[in-house]
Design a protein around this motif. Sequence first.
Motif, PDB file in Angstrom:
ATOM      1  N   VAL A   1       0.849  -1.187   0.000  1.00 27.10           N
ATOM      2  CA  VAL A   1       0.000   0.000   0.000  1.00 27.10           C
ATOM      3  C   VAL A   1       0.889   1.243   0.000  1.00 27.10           C
ATOM      4  N   VAL A   2       0.701   2.091  -0.999  1.00 27.53           N
ATOM      5  CA  VAL A   2       1.525   3.297  -1.118  1.00 27.53           C
ATOM      6  C   VAL A   2       0.636   4.522  -1.313  1.00 27.53           C
ATOM      7  N   GLU A   3       1.274   5.659  -1.156  1.00 30.95           N
ATOM      8  CA  GLU A   3       0.535   6.919  -1.253  1.00 30.95           C
ATOM      9  C   GLU A   3       1.478   7.974  -1.837  1.00 30.95           C
ATOM     10  N   GLY A   4       0.982   8.778  -2.736  1.00 37.59           N
ATOM     11  CA  GLY A   4       1.801   9.844  -3.309  1.00 37.59           C
ATOM     12  C   GLY A   4       1.683  11.111  -2.472  1.00 37.59           C
ATOM     13  N   VAL A   5       2.809  11.798  -2.246  1.00 34.34           N
ATOM     14  CA  VAL A   5       2.770  13.028  -1.447  1.00 34.34           C
ATOM     15  C   VAL A   5       3.066  14.278  -2.283  1.00 34.34           C
ATOM     16  N   GLU A   6       3.685  14.077  -3.442  1.00 32.07           N
ATOM     17  CA  GLU A   6       3.982  15.190  -4.357  1.00 32.07           C
ATOM     18  C   GLU A   6       3.785  14.712  -5.787  1.00 32.07           C
ATOM     19  N   ASN A   7       3.517  15.624  -6.661  1.00 28.93           N
ATOM     20  CA  ASN A   7       3.405  15.245  -8.066  1.00 28.93           C
ATOM     21  C   ASN A   7       4.742  14.727  -8.590  1.00 28.93           C
ATOM     22  N   GLY A   8       4.657  13.817  -9.529  1.00 27.73           N
ATOM     23  CA  GLY A   8       5.881  13.326 -10.157  1.00 27.73           C
ATOM     24  C   GLY A   8       5.919  11.813 -10.236  1.00 27.73           C
ATOM     25  N   LYS A   9       7.018  11.329 -10.813  1.00 30.61           N
ATOM     26  CA  LYS A   9       7.156   9.882 -11.016  1.00 30.61           C
ATOM     27  C   LYS A   9       7.752   9.203  -9.786  1.00 30.61           C
ATOM     28  N   ALA A  10       7.413   7.961  -9.637  1.00 32.76           N
ATOM     29  CA  ALA A  10       7.949   7.176  -8.511  1.00 32.76           C
ATOM     30  C   ALA A  10       7.973   5.699  -8.915  1.00 32.76           C
ATOM     31  N   GLN A  11       8.700   4.923  -8.156  1.00 33.76           N
ATOM     32  CA  GLN A  11       8.758   3.478  -8.448  1.00 33.76           C
ATOM     33  C   GLN A  11       8.534   2.666  -7.167  1.00 33.76           C
ATOM     34  N   VAL A  12       7.920   1.519  -7.355  1.00 35.98           N
ATOM     35  CA  VAL A  12       7.861   0.519  -6.290  1.00 35.98           C
ATOM     36  C   VAL A  12       8.637  -0.682  -6.814  1.00 35.98           C
ATOM     37  N   THR A  13       9.673  -1.056  -6.089  1.00 33.43           N
ATOM     38  CA  THR A  13      10.486  -2.192  -6.527  1.00 33.43           C
ATOM     39  C   THR A  13      10.471  -3.266  -5.444  1.00 33.43           C
ATOM     40  N   VAL A  14      10.223  -4.464  -5.860  1.00 38.75           N
ATOM     41  CA  VAL A  14      10.290  -5.590  -4.908  1.00 38.75           C
ATOM     42  C   VAL A  14      11.403  -6.520  -5.370  1.00 38.75           C
ATOM     43  N   ARG A  15      12.367  -6.724  -4.491  1.00 41.26           N
ATOM     44  CA  ARG A  15      13.465  -7.643  -4.802  1.00 41.26           C
ATOM     45  C   ARG A  15      13.305  -8.878  -3.921  1.00 41.26           C
ATOM     46  N   PHE A  16      13.375 -10.031  -4.546  1.00 38.73           N
ATOM     47  CA  PHE A  16      13.215 -11.284  -3.817  1.00 38.73           C
ATOM     48  C   PHE A  16      14.587 -11.940  -3.651  1.00 38.73           C
ATOM     49  N   TYR A  17      14.902 -12.293  -2.423  1.00 37.33           N
ATOM     50  CA  TYR A  17      16.218 -12.873  -2.132  1.00 37.33           C
ATOM     51  C   TYR A  17      16.089 -14.300  -1.607  1.00 37.33           C
ATOM     52  N   ASN A  18      17.141 -15.080  -1.831  1.00 37.80           N
ATOM     53  CA  ASN A  18      17.177 -16.427  -1.236  1.00 37.80           C
ATOM     54  C   ASN A  18      17.881 -16.364   0.119  1.00 37.80           C
ATOM     55  N   ASP A  19      18.039 -17.518   0.749  1.00 36.65           N
ATOM     56  CA  ASP A  19      18.603 -17.491   2.103  1.00 36.65           C
ATOM     57  C   ASP A  19      20.107 -17.218   2.125  1.00 36.65           C
ATOM     58  N   ARG A  20      20.705 -17.107   0.950  1.00 33.65           N
ATOM     59  CA  ARG A  20      22.123 -16.701   0.907  1.00 33.65           C
ATOM     60  C   ARG A  20      22.232 -15.211   0.592  1.00 33.65           C
ATOM     61  N   HIS A  21      21.101 -14.538   0.664  1.00 33.03           N
ATOM     62  CA  HIS A  21      21.002 -13.099   0.391  1.00 33.03           C
ATOM     63  C   HIS A  21      21.344 -12.768  -1.063  1.00 33.03           C
ATOM     64  N   GLU A  22      21.123 -13.718  -1.939  1.00 36.75           N
ATOM     65  CA  GLU A  22      21.346 -13.484  -3.364  1.00 36.75           C
ATOM     66  C   GLU A  22      20.013 -13.096  -3.996  1.00 36.75           C
ATOM     67  N   LEU A  23      20.094 -12.127  -4.906  1.00 35.48           N
ATOM     68  CA  LEU A  23      18.889 -11.658  -5.583  1.00 35.48           C
ATOM     69  C   LEU A  23      18.359 -12.749  -6.507  1.00 35.48           C
ATOM     70  N   VAL A  24      17.094 -13.107  -6.344  1.00 33.47           N
ATOM     71  CA  VAL A  24      16.493 -14.145  -7.188  1.00 33.47           C
ATOM     72  C   VAL A  24      15.734 -13.508  -8.346  1.00 33.47           C
ATOM     73  N   THR A  25      14.892 -12.550  -8.020  1.00 34.20           N
ATOM     74  CA  THR A  25      14.142 -11.877  -9.078  1.00 34.20           C
ATOM     75  C   THR A  25      13.627 -10.529  -8.569  1.00 34.20           C
ATOM     76  N   THR A  26      13.232  -9.703  -9.504  1.00 32.69           N
ATOM     77  CA  THR A  26      12.784  -8.350  -9.154  1.00 32.69           C
ATOM     78  C   THR A  26      11.456  -8.039  -9.839  1.00 32.69           C
ATOM     79  N   ARG A  27      10.616  -7.313  -9.168  1.00 34.72           N
ATOM     80  CA  ARG A  27       9.399  -6.783  -9.787  1.00 34.72           C
ATOM     81  C   ARG A  27       9.403  -5.261  -9.574  1.00 34.72           C
ATOM     82  N   GLN A  28       9.119  -4.533 -10.630  1.00 27.30           N
ATOM     83  CA  GLN A  28       9.119  -3.076 -10.465  1.00 27.30           C
ATOM     84  C   GLN A  28       7.892  -2.459 -11.116  1.00 27.30           C
ATOM     85  N   MET A  29       7.418  -1.413 -10.522  1.00 23.94           N
ATOM     86  CA  MET A  29       6.262  -0.723 -11.074  1.00 23.94           C
ATOM     87  C   MET A  29       6.544   0.784 -11.070  1.00 23.94           C
TER      88      MET A  29
END
Lengths: 200, 188
Positions: B151-179
Motif C-alpha cells: 500500500v503506497v501513497e503519493g505526497v507530491e506530483n511526479g514519477k515514482a517506483q515501487v520495486t520488490v526484490r526477492f532474495y534467497n537465504d544466501r542473500h542473493e537476488l532471485v528476481t525483481t518486480r518493479q512498477m
Amino acid sequence: MSVEKINWISVIERVLRNERPAVTELIQAAQTPLFTFCFHLCKNKQLAEDLTHDALLKSLSSLSQLQNQESYLPWAKKIARHLFLDYLKASENSKVHLQFDELPESADFTQDPISVEQIHASRTLQLLDEEDRTLLILIDIQEMSYEDAAVTLDHPIGTIKSKLSRARDKFSVLYNDNGTKSLADSSIRQELELKKKISN
Amino acid sequence: MHDDQNQNETPSGLKALRSVPLQPSAFLATRVQRNFESSATRPKLDQKKNKASFLVGTGLMALALVVVGFWQLNAFIPPTKSNEPVFALGKPYLIRMDIREISHAEIAYAEISLGGDNIQFSSEKFKHIQRDKTIRIAAKSFSQKQYLPVVVEGVENGKAQVTVRFYNDRHELVTTRQMDLNFMGPKT
C-alpha cells in the motif's frame, strides 16, 4: 558429536557470550536429534531439513529466554513441532497437502539398507494423529525421558504417561493388524525387490 | 529407560526405527550458522513482523482503497503519454504484485523499496512505516499467496517506483518486480 557428552549449560552460556565456536558446537550437537525428530514427524527429508534449520535459528535467537538450559533439546523440539504445526495449518489453508504415504527412499534415511519392518513401522507411525506420533517419536524412538517429553509437548508428566499408553495401543493395533500388515509387507517387499533389480 | 510397572511396552516396530541412522545434509550446520550470524548483524525479520502484518493484513483496508494490479493497470487507470498509470495524491493505493510465477521455495525474504521522494508506504495502523523507504518481509508472510500486497501513497506530483526484490537465504537476488507510477493532481 555425542548429545550425551555435551554440557548444554556450558555451551549455552558461551553462546550467550557471543563465542562463535560455541554456536558451532551447539548446532553440531543438536542438528541430528532435531532432524531425526522432524523426519519421523513429517517423513519428508527436505521439509525435515527446513524445520530443523528454522528451529535451530529460532532457538539460537531466543536462547536467553530458555530458563532451564539443560532442557535445550526438548525445548528446541518443541519449537520444531510448532513450526511443523504451522506448516500443516498453512498447507491446509492453501489446499496443499503433504504426501505422507510415499515409500521412504533409502536416500531419505542413509546409504544403509532399511528393513521391511522399519518401513512398515514408519508407515504405521504416519497413520497416527500428530500428537500420538510425536509422543512415540520422542519416547519410543528417541528414548527421551518423560520429563523431557513433558517440556516438548507442554503437558504434565502424568498426562504424558497416559497419552503414551494410548498411543502405543493405537500403534500396536495398526501395526499388528495381520491383514494390513501382510498386505503392506508384500507390497513393500515387491517395491524393495524392484529397487534392487533396478540398482543391479 | 522407563520403568513404570503399569506402562505398556514400546512396540517392537518402534524399537526397529531406533536403529535407522538419520543424518541431515552436510550443509545444514553451515547454513544455520551463516544465517544466524547474518541475522545478528542485520535487522531481524521478526522485528519487521508488524510491517509484514501491515502488508499481509491489508484486506481490511481494501474496501477503502483503489485496487490495481500489474497485469491490468491500463484497464483501470488512464495512461499518460508515456503509458505510466496516473495516481491521485494523498490517497492510498493497494498494489498487488503478481508473484504467481515466482518459485517460493527459493525465496527467503522480499525487500520492498520506494523510489522517489514523493511516495511513501501507507498504513492507518502503523503510521511509523511512512518514514521508511525500504522494508523487508519474511517469505512465510506471502509464500502461500499469489499476490504480494503493497500500500503506497503519493505526497507530491511526479514519477515514482515501487520495486520488490526477492532474495534467497544466501542473500542473493532471485528476481525483481518493479512498477512505475506517476502521481498527479491536487493534494486531497
